[in-house]
Design a protein around this motif. Structure first.
Motif, PDB file in Angstrom:
ATOM      1  N   PRO A  50       0.826  -1.215   0.000  1.00 27.40           N
ATOM      2  CA  PRO A  50       0.000   0.000   0.000  1.00 27.40           C
ATOM      3  C   PRO A  50       0.859   1.263   0.000  1.00 27.40           C
ATOM      4  O   PRO A  50       2.007   1.255   0.462  1.00 27.40           O
ATOM      5  N   SER A  51       0.289   2.341  -0.521  1.00 17.83           N
ATOM      6  CA  SER A  51       0.999   3.616  -0.599  1.00 17.83           C
ATOM      7  C   SER A  51       0.628   4.527   0.565  1.00 17.83           C
ATOM      8  O   SER A  51      -0.487   4.462   1.094  1.00 17.83           O
ATOM      9  N   VAL A  52       1.588   5.350   0.936  1.00 16.04           N
ATOM     10  CA  VAL A  52       1.318   6.444   1.863  1.00 16.04           C
ATOM     11  C   VAL A  52       1.822   7.718   1.203  1.00 16.04           C
ATOM     12  O   VAL A  52       2.693   7.688   0.342  1.00 16.04           O
ATOM     13  N   VAL A  53       1.268   8.837   1.586  1.00 20.59           N
ATOM     14  CA  VAL A  53       1.685  10.121   1.026  1.00 20.59           C
ATOM     15  C   VAL A  53       2.801  10.703   1.880  1.00 20.59           C
ATOM     16  O   VAL A  53       2.688  10.773   3.108  1.00 20.59           O
ATOM     17  N   VAL A  54       3.892  11.090   1.232  1.00 19.28           N
ATOM     18  CA  VAL A  54       5.025  11.688   1.941  1.00 19.28           C
ATOM     19  C   VAL A  54       5.405  12.994   1.266  1.00 19.28           C
ATOM     20  O   VAL A  54       5.054  13.254   0.113  1.00 19.28           O
ATOM     21  N   SER A  55       6.143  13.813   1.975  1.00 18.55           N
ATOM     22  CA  SER A  55       6.648  15.071   1.441  1.00 18.55           C
ATOM     23  C   SER A  55       8.137  15.140   1.723  1.00 18.55           C
ATOM     24  O   SER A  55       8.552  15.255   2.873  1.00 18.55           O
ATOM     25  N   ARG A  56       8.933  14.997   0.652  1.00 19.06           N
ATOM     26  CA  ARG A  56      10.387  15.015   0.785  1.00 19.06           C
ATOM     27  C   ARG A  56      11.000  15.823  -0.348  1.00 19.06           C
ATOM     28  O   ARG A  56      10.402  15.917  -1.426  1.00 19.06           O
ATOM     29  N   PRO A  57      12.197  16.387  -0.144  1.00 15.74           N
ATOM     30  CA  PRO A  57      12.898  16.997  -1.271  1.00 15.74           C
ATOM     31  C   PRO A  57      13.211  15.936  -2.322  1.00 15.74           C
ATOM     32  O   PRO A  57      13.406  14.764  -1.990  1.00 15.74           O
ATOM     33  N   ARG A  58      13.265  16.368  -3.581  1.00 19.20           N
ATOM     34  CA  ARG A  58      13.581  15.427  -4.655  1.00 19.20           C
ATOM     35  C   ARG A  58      14.513  16.089  -5.662  1.00 19.20           C
ATOM     36  O   ARG A  58      14.308  17.232  -6.070  1.00 19.20           O
ATOM     37  N   VAL A  59      15.546  15.347  -6.054  1.00 15.60           N
ATOM     38  CA  VAL A  59      16.487  15.784  -7.086  1.00 15.60           C
ATOM     39  C   VAL A  59      16.212  14.969  -8.344  1.00 15.60           C
ATOM     40  O   VAL A  59      16.166  13.734  -8.299  1.00 15.60           O
ATOM     41  N   TYR A  60      16.015  15.670  -9.465  1.00 13.87           N
ATOM     42  CA  TYR A  60      15.778  15.017 -10.754  1.00 13.87           C
ATOM     43  C   TYR A  60      17.011  15.158 -11.641  1.00 13.87           C
ATOM     44  O   TYR A  60      17.704  16.185 -11.616  1.00 13.87           O
ATOM     45  N   ASP A  61      17.241  14.130 -12.457  1.00 16.53           N
ATOM     46  CA  ASP A  61      18.286  14.223 -13.474  1.00 16.53           C
ATOM     47  C   ASP A  61      17.759  13.603 -14.765  1.00 16.53           C
ATOM     48  O   ASP A  61      17.157  12.523 -14.738  1.00 16.53           O
ATOM     49  N   HIS A  62      17.959  14.304 -15.894  1.00 18.98           N
ATOM     50  CA  HIS A  62      17.505  13.814 -17.202  1.00 18.98           C
ATOM     51  C   HIS A  62      18.651  13.053 -17.860  1.00 18.98           C
ATOM     52  O   HIS A  62      19.781  13.570 -17.953  1.00 18.98           O
ATOM     53  N   LYS A  63      18.379  11.846 -18.352  1.00 14.08           N
ATOM     54  CA  LYS A  63      19.416  11.008 -18.954  1.00 14.08           C
ATOM     55  C   LYS A  63      18.971  10.526 -20.334  1.00 14.08           C
ATOM     56  O   LYS A  63      17.909   9.915 -20.459  1.00 14.08           O
ATOM     57  N   THR A  64      19.781  10.798 -21.363  1.00 17.44           N
ATOM     58  CA  THR A  64      19.561  10.195 -22.675  1.00 17.44           C
ATOM     59  C   THR A  64      20.538   9.037 -22.834  1.00 17.44           C
ATOM     60  O   THR A  64      21.700   9.134 -22.439  1.00 17.44           O
ATOM     61  N   CYS A  65      20.067   7.930 -23.407  1.00 18.97           N
ATOM     62  CA  CYS A  65      20.935   6.759 -23.561  1.00 18.97           C
ATOM     63  C   CYS A  65      20.464   5.927 -24.749  1.00 18.97           C
ATOM     64  O   CYS A  65      19.289   5.948 -25.118  1.00 18.97           O
ATOM     65  N   GLY A  66      21.405   5.201 -25.342  1.00 23.34           N
ATOM     66  CA  GLY A  66      21.065   4.362 -26.487  1.00 23.34           C
ATOM     67  C   GLY A  66      20.136   3.224 -26.105  1.00 23.34           C
ATOM     68  O   GLY A  66      19.240   2.848 -26.866  1.00 23.34           O
ATOM     69  N   ASP A  67      20.358   2.646 -24.931  1.00 18.57           N
ATOM     70  CA  ASP A  67      19.478   1.609 -24.395  1.00 18.57           C
ATOM     71  C   ASP A  67      19.527   1.702 -22.871  1.00 18.57           C
ATOM     72  O   ASP A  67      20.287   2.487 -22.305  1.00 18.57           O
ATOM     73  N   PHE A  68      18.735   0.888 -22.228  1.00 17.56           N
ATOM     74  CA  PHE A  68      18.614   0.991 -20.780  1.00 17.56           C
ATOM     75  C   PHE A  68      19.623   0.114 -20.028  1.00 17.56           C
ATOM     76  O   PHE A  68      19.555   0.026 -18.801  1.00 17.56           O
ATOM     77  N   GLN A  69      20.546  -0.520 -20.737  1.00 22.08           N
ATOM     78  CA  GLN A  69      21.543  -1.340 -20.058  1.00 22.08           C
ATOM     79  C   GLN A  69      22.446  -0.499 -19.164  1.00 22.08           C
ATOM     80  O   GLN A  69      22.959  -0.988 -18.150  1.00 22.08           O
ATOM     81  N   CYS A  70      22.650   0.757 -19.548  1.00 22.92           N
ATOM     82  CA  CYS A  70      23.523   1.636 -18.765  1.00 22.92           C
ATOM     83  C   CYS A  70      22.774   2.332 -17.633  1.00 22.92           C
ATOM     84  O   CYS A  70      23.396   3.036 -16.827  1.00 22.92           O
ATOM     85  N   ALA A  71      21.460   2.151 -17.570  1.00 22.33           N
ATOM     86  CA  ALA A  71      20.674   2.844 -16.545  1.00 22.33           C
ATOM     87  C   ALA A  71      20.978   2.274 -15.166  1.00 22.33           C
ATOM     88  O   ALA A  71      21.099   1.065 -14.976  1.00 22.33           O
TER      89      ALA A  71
END
Length: 332
Positions: A148-169
């Protein structure tokens, strides 16, 4: 603070980055060619595509300019938009910010794509980690699928990543041990003075059909402490080499990096002989990557110290405390 945009590290005001640390740990000589000798890498169409995609997303997040057009970067940005907060909910000053983060006397330059000081989202009711979607439904970095989910409030850092495939993710459990993830997490913890922050790395595939992969995890100080300690150690090595006056060809190398990521741009300049490559391969086979290359670097620094014993900078930094001066302890 001195920027490293020009490529050469000024020894009077050393600033490092996640990219520098990663490059040095792959091959110290590759790092030295770029940041000591100032040799620019040749143009890279994949890197340029990533930069263009970031630009489109910056216009969307900061100015609410809807991505339009037929360029590949626009197509990639449009795919990432649903994974991001709407522009109206953001402070434009937190989009594409150039941030300096000083940890234990070592300064890093961070390029933060998006920072949300208080992100309301879903979290796992079992462990409290941020949840994310997988084909089977909601899960978290600890694998509590269907909890089950609960609602939380936390800071979040986002990063955008371009890649040829998801093996490097990166996978969620890998982000705290990632050089960039641990640095950005540490910065956010100290900036907000909260016990935990969320990291969200949004990957978009550039080859074939455009697909996205959001990778989300929650980190506290203890989760990232080990990787930050390693990063500080690596920065200590880079500092000593930069201040020694050594040229790139004097710095140790790791031949396993010659063909990595499509090939080192400095391979011809480095010009290792087959015997030198074989010696490097044999050395690496007897120990883990990090232990071997750092041992070679320690030997190099010791030789520097013997050749110039009056130069205190030729001594590698020892153990550094993890708590930044004047900052809150990194306790979860």
């Amino acid at each position: 603070m001195t920027s490293l945009a020009a490529g050469i590290i000024p020894t009077t005001d050393l600033v490092f980055s996640a990219t520098q640390v990663s490059t040095f740990e792959d091959c110290p000589r590759k790092w030295a060619f770029r940041y000591i000798d100032g040799v620019e890498s040749p143009p890279n169409k994949y890197a340029d595509l990533g930069i263009d995609t970031h630009g489109v997303l910056e216009d969307w997040l900061r100015l609410a300019k809807v991505p339009s057009g037929t360029d590949k970067s626009v197509e990639l940005a449009r795919a990432l938009v649903p994974l991001l907060p709407v522009p109206q909910a953001l402070d434009p000053r937190n989009v594409e910010i150039d941030q300096y983060y000083t940890l234990c006397g070592v300064t890093f330059n961070l390029k933060v794509d998006l920072f949300v000081p208080q992100m309301v989202g879903q979290a796992c009711s079992v462990c409290g980690f941020a949840q994310f979607e997988v084909p089977a439904g909601l899960t978290c970095a600890n694998g509590h699928g269907g909890a089950p989910s609960v609602v939380v409030s936390r800071p979040r850092v986002y990063d955008h990543k371009t890649c040829g495939d998801f093996q490097c993710a990166r996978r969620p459990h890998e982000l705290p041990r990632d050089i960039q993830g641990s640095l950005y997490g540490g910065w956010a913890l100290h900036k907000t003075r909260v016990p935990e922050v969320d990291l969200q790395w949004n990957y978009v595939r550039t080859k074939g059909a455009v697909r996205t992969l959001p990778v989300v995890t929650t980190v506290g100080g203890r989760d990232i402490e080990e990787r930050l300690g390693k990063t500080l150690e690596t920065a200590g090595h880079m500092r000593v080499i930069a201040e020694s006056g050594a040229a790139a060809m004097q710095v140790p190398y790791d031949a396993r990096s010659c063909k990595k990521y499509g090939g080192c741009p400095h391979e011809a300049r480095c010009n290792l002989s087959p015997q030198e490559k074989m010696q490097s391969f044999v050395a690496q086979a007897t120990a883990t990557r990090g232990d071997t290359i750092m041992a070679a670097t320690d030997d190099f620094l010791a030789r520097l110290a013997r050749s110039n014993p009056s130069n205190g900078a030729a001594q590698p930094q020892g153990q550094m405390p993890m708590q930044p001066q004047g900052q809150m302890p990194m306790q979860p």
